[in-house]
Design a protein around this motif. Sequence first.
Motif, mmCIF file in Angstrom:
data_model
loop_
_atom_site.group_PDB
_atom_site.id
_atom_site.type_symbol
_atom_site.label_atom_id
_atom_site.label_comp_id
_atom_site.label_asym_id
_atom_site.label_seq_id
_atom_site.Cartn_x
_atom_site.Cartn_y
_atom_site.Cartn_z
ATOM 1 N N ILE A 71 -5.289 2.148 -6.257
ATOM 2 C CA ILE A 71 -4.449 1.008 -5.874
ATOM 3 C C ILE A 71 -5.166 -0.315 -6.162
ATOM 4 N N LEU A 72 -6.486 -0.321 -5.998
ATOM 5 C CA LEU A 72 -7.252 -1.526 -6.330
ATOM 6 C C LEU A 72 -7.114 -1.867 -7.817
ATOM 7 N N THR A 73 -7.259 -0.857 -8.676
ATOM 8 C CA THR A 73 -7.105 -1.095 -10.116
ATOM 9 C C THR A 73 -5.712 -1.642 -10.403
ATOM 10 N N LYS A 74 -4.716 -1.017 -9.772
ATOM 11 C CA LYS A 74 -3.325 -1.462 -9.939
ATOM 12 C C LYS A 74 -3.152 -2.914 -9.480
ATOM 13 N N ALA A 75 -3.686 -3.222 -8.316
ATOM 14 C CA ALA A 75 -3.500 -4.569 -7.752
ATOM 15 C C ALA A 75 -4.195 -5.625 -8.613
ATOM 16 N N VAL A 76 -5.354 -5.305 -9.152
ATOM 17 C CA VAL A 76 -6.064 -6.274 -9.997
ATOM 18 C C VAL A 76 -5.279 -6.509 -11.290
ATOM 19 N N LEU A 92 -5.562 -7.245 1.326
ATOM 20 C CA LEU A 92 -6.356 -6.025 1.486
ATOM 21 C C LEU A 92 -7.579 -6.265 2.375
ATOM 22 N N ILE A 93 -8.159 -7.451 2.253
ATOM 23 C CA ILE A 93 -9.313 -7.789 3.090
ATOM 24 C C ILE A 93 -8.897 -7.801 4.555
ATOM 25 N N ASP A 94 -7.785 -8.501 4.828
ATOM 26 C CA ASP A 94 -7.322 -8.581 6.222
ATOM 27 C C ASP A 94 -6.936 -7.208 6.754
ATOM 28 N N LEU A 125 0.822 -1.211 0.000
ATOM 29 C CA LEU A 125 0.000 0.000 0.000
ATOM 30 C C LEU A 125 0.855 1.260 0.000
ATOM 31 N N ILE A 126 1.930 1.226 0.791
ATOM 32 C CA ILE A 126 2.847 2.375 0.847
ATOM 33 C C ILE A 126 3.518 2.595 -0.513
ATOM 34 N N ASP A 127 4.039 1.490 -1.080
ATOM 35 C CA ASP A 127 4.734 1.598 -2.365
ATOM 36 C C ASP A 127 3.779 2.066 -3.472
ATOM 37 N N SER A 128 2.583 1.505 -3.474
ATOM 38 C CA SER A 128 1.634 1.824 -4.542
ATOM 39 C C SER A 128 1.146 3.266 -4.435
ATOM 40 N N LYS A 129 0.911 3.699 -3.205
ATOM 41 C CA LYS A 129 0.503 5.081 -2.977
ATOM 42 C C LYS A 129 1.573 6.027 -3.532
ATOM 43 N N TYR A 130 2.829 5.667 -3.301
ATOM 44 C CA TYR A 130 3.951 6.481 -3.782
ATOM 45 C C TYR A 130 3.957 6.556 -5.311
#
Lengths: 292, 292
Positions: free
Chosen positions: B49-54, B283-285, B6-11
């Motif tokens: 980030i959700l779009t990125k992760a998918v 992400l759920i956890d 999450l930190i990396d993706s936000k960046y």
Amino acid sequence: MVKQYLIDSKYIVEGWLETLLVSPNEEYKKLYEAMNYSLLQGGKRIRPILTKAVLESLGATVEPYKEYVCAMECIHTYSLIHDDLPAMDNDDYRRGNLTNHKVYGDGMAILAGDGLLSYAFQLAAQNKNATPEQAVKAISIIATAAGPEGMVGGQAFDLQSEGKHLPLQELQVLHKGKTGALFAASVELGLVLGHADQKSYEAYMTYANALGLLFQITDDILDITGTIEELGKTPGSDLKLDKSTYVSLLGLDGARQEAQRVADTAKQALLSTNHSTDILIGLIDYLLERSN
Amino acid sequence: MVKQYLIDSKYIVEGWLETLLVSPNEEYKKLYEAMNYSLLQGGKRIRPILTKAVLESLGATVEPYKEYVCAMECIHTYSLIHDDLPAMDNDDYRRGNLTNHKVYGDGMAILAGDGLLSYAFQLAAQNKNATPEQAVKAISIIATAAGPEGMVGGQAFDLQSEGKHLPLQELQVLHKGKTGALFAASVELGLVLGHADQKSYEAYMTYANALGLLFQITDDILDITGTIEELGKTPGSDLKLDKSTYVSLLGLDGARQEAQRVADTAKQALLSTNHSTDILIGLIDYLLERSN
């Protein structure tokens, strides 16, 4: 001829608009009521009619692209709803009826505008008759014209310029965004969907840009010379607000000369094509006449 | 692991957002400043980030689709700007900073929101790496989720329901629109752009809908149990506004059980696919934990 065309086209466009917005559930009904209230309140429907007229001049059928035609009116209506808000122009009446926020409250009016803007893109993307290539190009044109590089940019600049006397060059930047961008997009949509060739494309766009400017100049003239019936608002309201207009900058005669010059540019551009441009040329004379 | 992701993706996402909005001229600079003020003010960036992760879970590279990733954050930001307006929630602070209208005025804040919404579609339509077919589908998904059938519908229903005690079923309709639609669209964008097969598509969408619901339930729990630092606002503010929440309807324990149930549904759906879903499950956890 063009007057009858405008009447007939308005009737056709409004037929499409009337069945457009139906709430998907009980909970959202009020929002849809607010959106329909402004969308179905009449007006000249000049932007969707422009798209229709361009398509027809290129020999295309309009009905398969009605989602795009309606999208232009959704965007115009959203801009009026937000423009009328207390935080913007603070108007209580439009076309003789209470403005959206006077009926539904400021919050719902903001959302009705937001809803119409989003829905325009939903409509465009859900049309099944444009090719995907045409659709993406058309959506890019609509978004760019409606957004911060176009209409929203012009509105923001207008908001900042309240009470300031703008020189002619800045007034042109303001109107190119605030009204010109959507006018030009209405024409360009027709060109993309109607498969215009490159030469026609350029000629029609010269026409489109001149037409948007002509609309604004004649609007400024009408604000001085029009009656309350013609305007749907009190004449001289721009003057009262101490706004820069083509009339305040060029004088009434100067503005009329400028209108004639711009009208000639628009006509000249269309005469270079071999399409049936009678209606489009008629639109220029229609705008010119209303200010004479 | 998911926390670092999450930190990396936000960046990464914020790197893209920082260079996104540049005024085309001097006159529109204030508008762009207002849009950037809210767009660059941090936040979890959970939707992009959700779009990125998918996309990544399907084995796709994200960078070619960064316009879509940024579009989701533009739409989320616009909704926050309009939501904070005096005519809506009337908030003076967000994330510890003055809200957009407190800095730029109500009119400019309305326009900044309008600009971001339009710009999201401009971005999507101008991306060059999706096929036209993907682009049209993706734009339809974004518009439907953002518009009157989705987020705007939910916001309008929320506005009408102020001071009312909604039963659970109506609370679900409200949140499905107000927050769920954009969550689901963020996932669906990744599926369309990442060429997911039909079976994966359905599994991921089950996940998406459950995740949106989980986000809302844990948000309601946090409103009771969180500290002012965690929330960026005073705890118990929903309670004070006498709003229906999952906690007010189910009790704290009941809401926690519901969160666990929804989390299990989301996980189960992903386990039926053969993609690398570790991050998505993480992400759920992550959402579950923040409310425990």
